[in-house]
Design a protein around this motif. Structure first.
Motif, PDB file in Angstrom:
ATOM      1  N   PHE A  37       0.842  -1.190   0.000  1.00 56.87           N
ATOM      2  CA  PHE A  37       0.000   0.000   0.000  1.00 56.87           C
ATOM      3  C   PHE A  37       0.879   1.242   0.000  1.00 56.87           C
ATOM      4  N   ARG A  41       1.818  -5.269   4.236  1.00 58.89           N
ATOM      5  CA  ARG A  41       0.864  -5.899   5.142  1.00 58.89           C
ATOM      6  C   ARG A  41       1.236  -7.346   5.411  1.00 58.89           C
ATOM      7  N   GLU A  60       0.225  -9.542   9.221  1.00 62.67           N
ATOM      8  CA  GLU A  60      -0.951  -9.497  10.089  1.00 62.67           C
ATOM      9  C   GLU A  60      -1.243  -8.056  10.479  1.00 62.67           C
ATOM     10  N   LYS A  61      -0.183  -7.249  10.518  1.00 59.38           N
ATOM     11  CA  LYS A  61      -0.366  -5.828  10.748  1.00 59.38           C
ATOM     12  C   LYS A  61       0.327  -5.093   9.611  1.00 59.38           C
ATOM     13  N   LEU A  62       0.203  -3.789   9.605  1.00 57.78           N
ATOM     14  CA  LEU A  62       0.854  -2.988   8.576  1.00 57.78           C
ATOM     15  C   LEU A  62       2.227  -2.544   9.057  1.00 57.78           C
ATOM     16  N   VAL A  63       3.213  -2.735   8.200  1.00 57.41           N
ATOM     17  CA  VAL A  63       4.584  -2.323   8.484  1.00 57.41           C
ATOM     18  C   VAL A  63       4.884  -1.115   7.593  1.00 57.41           C
ATOM     19  N   PHE A  64       5.211  -0.008   8.226  1.00 53.19           N
ATOM     20  CA  PHE A  64       5.415   1.242   7.507  1.00 53.19           C
ATOM     21  C   PHE A  64       6.889   1.482   7.217  1.00 53.19           C
ATOM     22  N   TYR A  88      -5.798  -0.755  16.405  1.00 53.71           N
ATOM     23  CA  TYR A  88      -4.339  -0.797  16.402  1.00 53.71           C
ATOM     24  C   TYR A  88      -3.773   0.405  17.157  1.00 53.71           C
ATOM     25  N   TYR A 124      -0.103   2.475  17.218  1.00 56.54           N
ATOM     26  CA  TYR A 124       1.203   2.696  16.624  1.00 56.54           C
ATOM     27  C   TYR A 124       1.883   3.845  17.361  1.00 56.54           C
ATOM     28  N   PRO A 167       5.217   5.285  11.294  1.00 54.85           N
ATOM     29  CA  PRO A 167       4.547   4.672  12.435  1.00 54.85           C
ATOM     30  C   PRO A 167       5.099   3.274  12.705  1.00 54.85           C
ATOM     31  N   PHE A 210       4.450  -0.281  14.755  1.00 55.40           N
ATOM     32  CA  PHE A 210       3.375  -1.071  15.353  1.00 55.40           C
ATOM     33  C   PHE A 210       3.659  -1.355  16.814  1.00 55.40           C
ATOM     34  N   TYR A 234      -2.336  -4.790  18.553  1.00 54.68           N
ATOM     35  CA  TYR A 234      -3.657  -4.665  17.980  1.00 54.68           C
ATOM     36  C   TYR A 234      -4.643  -5.624  18.619  1.00 54.68           C
ATOM     37  N   GLU A 275      -1.707  -9.371  19.141  1.00 57.10           N
ATOM     38  CA  GLU A 275      -0.273  -9.288  18.916  1.00 57.10           C
ATOM     39  C   GLU A 275       0.277  -8.070  19.628  1.00 57.10           C
TER      40      GLU A 275
END
Lengths: 106, 114
Positions: free
Chosen positions: A34, A90, A92-96, B33, B35, B43, B45, B48, B56
């Motif tokens: 994304f 993505r 399991e979570k989004l990594v930026f 979530y 962050y 951001p 993590f 969540y 997690e």
């Protein structure tokens, strides 16, 4: 390990110039990528996702699995495109990624 | 406004104090979530929830940090014995589990630890 790399922190162009915001990723599975954008004084929001393969506000991004890249492109930048852009992976979570600041000058 | 709401927006505290942030997600979103964002970084993590279950936690979330979502609606993030390194923007986001690629973010809670 999941990792997103945006090699450039800043990009400044003039209105009407093409822009390319680079993104490389590292992920062992099938990636889902994304681009998120944050305009000045606004919330972070989704710009586009690779699955939809659509153009949003003139921006496109193609997933290149061979080069593990997901560069964001726009042929003619506008002043309103000035913002922070984040490439996101993505799992399991989004990594930026760390983000890139685009400035489009008049 | 039915977006994600966070409060307080700004918090200044002294080192060693406890702080709590609250997040109210979009009502029909079952994922929430947290962050953290520091200057010049994207951001990162923290944790969540899916409904009330915390699924997690990042290694960034030391034992001084705790997050809850007791009824599957709003969430709180508490930081105990704050340190200067905790100074950051704490972002909350929510999503539907069927489309967890699109997160809706709040405006964030900025923490300054003196």
């Amino acid at each position: 390990a999941q990792r997103v790399t945006q090699p450039e922190k800043l990009l400044s162009v003039f209105k009407g110039a093409p822009v390319e915001l680079k993104c490389n990723y590292s992920y062992s599975g099938s990636p889902e990528l994304f681009w998120y954008v944050q305009y000045s004084r606004q919330r972070l929001q989704l710009l586009l996702r690779h699955i939809s393969r659509e153009s949003i506000k003139g921006f496109t991004a193609d997933l290149n699995k061979g080069e593990t890249s997901f560069h964001l492109k726009k042929p003619f930048a506008q002043e309103e495109d000035s913002a922070m852009y984040y490439c996101v992976l993505r799992s399991e979570k989004l990594v930026f990624g760390k983000g890139m600041k685009l400035t489009v000058n008049p | 406004d039915t977006g994600v709401s966070q409060n307080p927006r700004h918090k200044i505290t002294k080192r060693g104090q406890n702080v709590t942030f609250r997040c109210d997600p979009i009502s029909e979103h079952n994922r929430l979530y947290w962050y953290r964002q520091t200057l010049g970084q994207g951001p990162e993590f923290l944790t969540y929830f899916q409904n009330e279950a915390q699924l997690e936690k990042s290694r960034l979330l030391s034992d001084r940090f705790s997050a809850e979502r007791p009824k599957g609606s709003f969430s709180t993030l508490e930081i105990q014995r704050t340190e200067q390194g905790d100074s950051a923007m704490y972002l909350c986001a929510s999503s539907l589990s069927i489309d967890s690629g699109e997160l809706f973010f709040g405006e964030g809670s900025r923490l300054t630890v003196l």
